[in-house]
Design an enzyme around this catalytic site. Structure first.
Site, short mmCIF file in Angstrom:
data_model
loop_
_atom_site.label_atom_id
_atom_site.label_comp_id
_atom_site.label_asym_id
_atom_site.label_seq_id
_atom_site.Cartn_x
_atom_site.Cartn_y
_atom_site.Cartn_z
N LEU A 1 0.52 -1.35 0.11
CA LEU A 1 -0.14 -0.18 -0.21
C LEU A 1 1.10 1.41 -0.07
O LEU A 1 0.42 1.99 -1.00
CB LEU A 1 -0.71 -0.30 1.28
CG LEU A 1 -2.08 1.22 1.70
CD1 LEU A 1 -3.48 1.36 0.21
CD2 LEU A 1 -2.80 0.91 2.60
N GLY B 1 2.22 7.74 3.27
CA GLY B 1 2.74 7.27 3.95
C GLY B 1 0.72 7.29 5.09
O GLY B 1 0.24 5.89 5.10
N ILE C 1 7.80 -2.43 1.88
CA ILE C 1 7.10 -3.53 1.43
C ILE C 1 7.50 -4.61 2.11
O ILE C 1 8.22 -5.62 1.94
CB ILE C 1 6.76 -4.12 0.03
CG1 ILE C 1 6.06 -2.46 -0.26
CG2 ILE C 1 5.87 -5.13 -0.01
CD1 ILE C 1 5.01 -2.23 0.16
N GLY D 1 22.01 -4.91 33.33
CA GLY D 1 22.90 -4.30 33.86
C GLY D 1 23.72 -3.57 31.67
O GLY D 1 22.93 -4.04 30.50
N GLU E 1 1.59 -0.37 9.74
CA GLU E 1 -0.27 -0.18 10.00
C GLU E 1 -0.52 0.41 10.46
O GLU E 1 -1.23 0.45 11.55
CB GLU E 1 -0.63 -2.00 10.50
CG GLU E 1 0.11 -3.13 9.79
CD GLU E 1 -0.57 -4.59 9.39
OE1 GLU E 1 -1.91 -4.73 10.04
OE2 GLU E 1 0.60 -5.43 9.59
C1 LIG Z 1 9.26 -2.44 8.91
C2 LIG Z 1 8.44 -1.62 7.49
C3 LIG Z 1 7.73 -2.44 6.87
C4 LIG Z 1 6.40 -1.94 6.56
N1 LIG Z 1 5.43 -2.74 6.15
C5 LIG Z 1 4.60 -2.40 5.12
C6 LIG Z 1 4.04 -3.05 4.49
O1 LIG Z 1 3.93 -4.16 4.74
N2 LIG Z 1 3.14 -2.61 3.41
C7 LIG Z 1 2.76 -1.17 3.15
O2 LIG Z 1 2.17 -1.10 2.14
N3 LIG Z 1 3.84 -0.46 4.39
C8 LIG Z 1 4.14 -1.03 4.86
N4 LIG Z 1 5.09 0.06 5.88
C9 LIG Z 1 4.74 1.09 5.90
C10 LIG Z 1 4.29 2.16 7.04
O3 LIG Z 1 3.27 1.82 7.18
C11 LIG Z 1 4.15 3.45 7.34
O4 LIG Z 1 6.00 3.33 7.22
C12 LIG Z 1 3.61 4.06 8.04
O5 LIG Z 1 2.41 3.83 7.53
C13 LIG Z 1 3.59 5.89 8.37
O6 LIG Z 1 4.10 6.95 6.86
P1 LIG Z 1 5.83 7.33 7.00
O7 LIG Z 1 6.51 6.47 7.05
O8 LIG Z 1 5.27 7.86 5.26
O9 LIG Z 1 5.14 8.22 8.13
P2 LIG Z 1 4.61 9.74 7.77
O10 LIG Z 1 3.49 9.52 6.82
O11 LIG Z 1 4.87 10.24 6.84
O12 LIG Z 1 4.60 9.64 9.49
C14 LIG Z 1 5.69 10.79 9.90
C15 LIG Z 1 5.23 11.35 11.51
O13 LIG Z 1 3.80 12.09 10.72
C16 LIG Z 1 3.40 11.86 12.00
N5 LIG Z 1 2.33 11.73 11.17
C17 LIG Z 1 1.56 11.66 9.95
N6 LIG Z 1 0.19 12.64 9.56
C18 LIG Z 1 0.00 12.57 11.01
C19 LIG Z 1 -1.28 13.24 11.77
N7 LIG Z 1 -2.48 13.65 10.44
N8 LIG Z 1 -1.54 13.46 12.68
C20 LIG Z 1 -0.44 13.17 13.37
N9 LIG Z 1 0.61 12.76 13.35
C21 LIG Z 1 0.71 12.59 11.90
C22 LIG Z 1 3.18 10.11 12.13
O14 LIG Z 1 2.25 9.61 12.79
C23 LIG Z 1 4.75 10.36 12.24
O15 LIG Z 1 5.08 9.91 13.43
C24 LIG Z 1 6.23 -1.19 6.51
C25 LIG Z 1 7.54 0.20 7.34
C26 LIG Z 1 8.52 -0.26 8.32
C27 LIG Z 1 9.27 0.89 8.37
#
Ligand SMILES: Cc1cc2nc3c(=O)[nH]c(=O)nc-3n(C[C@H](O)[C@H](O)[C@H](O)COP(=O)(O)OP(=O)(O)OC[C@H]3O[C@@H](n4cnc5c(N)ncnc54)[C@H](O)[C@@H]3O)c2cc1C
Length: 386
Positions: A132, A138, A164, A346, A370
């Site tokens: 996704l 994100g 992913i 420790g 997620e």
């Molecule tokens: C190890 C790993 C495995 C993953 N596996 C998958 C997978 O299999 N499939 C898939 O599709 N995705 C996957 N992801 C993606 C993951 O779901 C996203 O990284 C996550 O949803 C956050 O999106 P972003 O990294 O773009 O962070 P951002 O959306 O840029 O967020 C950055 C910060 O801003 C905050 N923020 C953003 N918008 C708001 C808001 N409206 N209000 C308050 N705070 C906000 C967030 O809480 C966060 O602290 C994976 C990520 C990792 C690190």
């Protein structure tokens, strides 16, 4: 009031549930534990281990028996993820994504044709992934840039997916792309994409803080043609597939978090009974006992939220708020519990000689994937205030 046998305690498990949990725990102890450090260092899951997970029956827990799966419940999947996470949360997330995202979405949204083509493979030997997120999409996942254009009886997909899980191991990918950007999120559509399809490549793997053995990869789709028959659900209804699958999937992440917190606590209990300072075991100091007691109490509370959300889902009751709470809280508890467990070791806890530093690193992902913790709070607040 009498004790009604039809409403057991949340942690009271049925015989088949105990059987599954114990067999997975035994497997994890014997087959995974010896390789945890090496898998973490090399950031790789051995192929043989994945074959063993299929043989164990944990890669198709909810797949109906007619397609070769276990025909069990979502709660069974939660128990398997918890038991694996107590030994290695990286292995657990492979199993978690397979069951709670990929298989779950196909069972719920797949046509008979999609089910009969993909479920038997997922039950027997094929890993799945769920794509996704993108670099620019994100938390705001529906702002995705991936596009799909109809061409005869096919769709042509162009775009890049990021982060992913299972990218390296998977052969079947659920990929989300927008078929009608003018319609906004109502253009989002889910497609079944197979490795080997022209125009589809798995890109670079991330070098991560924790769950290092779990692959996290970029996917590149350039003129990738998939048959219309590979649509999961309906055209323009992919947003529903995504929201509803993730509502369920995040209970699995809650299970990963309680599993790893339990694993860390088990190590800390054993260590504090053995480690001597001031002429006695450090577990004899009341301050240490209280740290362990606090951690165990928080873990118990988190486990109840996870089990409750999973039981509600299996019962066909509303569970979205409970699932968000379970994931949020279990992730917070996992960070606190692994942190205190590391301290109880420790200086040794700060080294790779003992497994707690890995649990501490692994715990951090619970607040990110997620749906970040802020996104869980947003869901809970929305439902509270509606
Ligand atoms: C190890 C790993 C495995 C993953 N596996 C998958 C997978 O299999 N499939 C898939 O599709 N995705 C996957 N992801 C993606 C993951 O779901 C996203 O990284 C996550 O949803 C956050 O999106 P972003 O990294 O773009 O962070 P951002 O959306 O840029 O967020 C950055 C910060 O801003 C905050 N923020 C953003 N918008 C708001 C808001 N409206 N209000 C308050 N705070 C906000 C967030 O809480 C966060 O602290 C994976 C990520 C990792 C690190």
């Amino acid at each position: 009031m009498s004790n009604d046998a039809s409403t057991p305690a949340l942690t009271q498990l049925a015989e088949d549930e105990i059987l599954l949990r114990d067999s997975v725990a035994e497997f994890a102890e014997a087959q995974i534990r010896p390789h945890v450090r090496e898998m973490d260092e090399h950031a790789k899951l051995p192929k043989e281990l994945i074959t063993q997970l299929f043989d164990l029956g944990v890669m198709g827990i909810e797949i109906p028996e007619q397609y070769g799966g276990g025909g069990a419940t979502f709660f069974h999947a939660v128990l398997a993820v918890e038991a694996l996470s107590a030994v290695d949360p990286s292995v657990a997330v492979l199993v978690d994504v397979q069951n709670t995202l990929v298989i779950n979405a196909i069972i719920r949204w797949g046509s008979d044709d999609v089910k009969s083509r993909f479920l038997p493979r997922l039950a027997s030997n094929t890993v799945g992934a769920y794509a996704l997120s993108e670099a620019g999409a994100g938390s705001d996942a529906f702002a995705m840039a991936a596009r799909a254009v109809a061409d005869g009886d096919q769709f042509v997909i162009d775009g890049r997916k990021l982060w992913i899980t299972n990218g390296n191991e998977a052969d079947i990918f659920i990929v989300f792309a927008n078929v009608n950007p003018d319609a906004g999120y109502r253009g989002i559509t889910a497609f079944m994409v197979e490795r080997g399809t022209g125009g589809f490549t798995v890109g670079a793997k991330e070098d991560k803080l924790g769950i290092r053995a779990s692959s996290t990869c970029e996917l590149i789709l350039e003129g990738c043609r998939v048959p219309k028959a590979n649509i999961l659900g309906e055209v323009g209804k992919g947003y529903k597939v995504a929201i509803e699958t993730l509502n369920e999937g995040r209970i699995g992440i809650g299970a990963q978090m309680i599993g790893l917190a339990g694993g860390a606590l088990g190590h800390a209990i054993r260590y504090t009974k053995e480690r001597k300072q001031f002429g006695k075991a450090i577990a004899d100091f009341q301050a240490v006992q209280f740290q362990l007691a606090q951690a165990a109490t928080e873990l118990e509370a988190a486990r109840l939220t996870v089990y409750n959300a999973a039981r509600l889902k299996d019962a066909g009751q509303p569970f979205t708020q409970q699932a968000a709470m379970a994931k949020l809280f279990a992730a917070q508890v996992a960070e606190r519990v692994t942190s205190v467990c590391l301290e109880l070791f420790g200086g040794y806890g700060y080294t790779k000689e003992y497994p707690v530093e890995k649990f501490y690193r692994d715990a951090k992902i619970g607040a990110i994937y997620e749906g970040t913790s802020n996104m869980q709070l947003q869901t809970i607040a929305k439902l509270l205030l509606k």
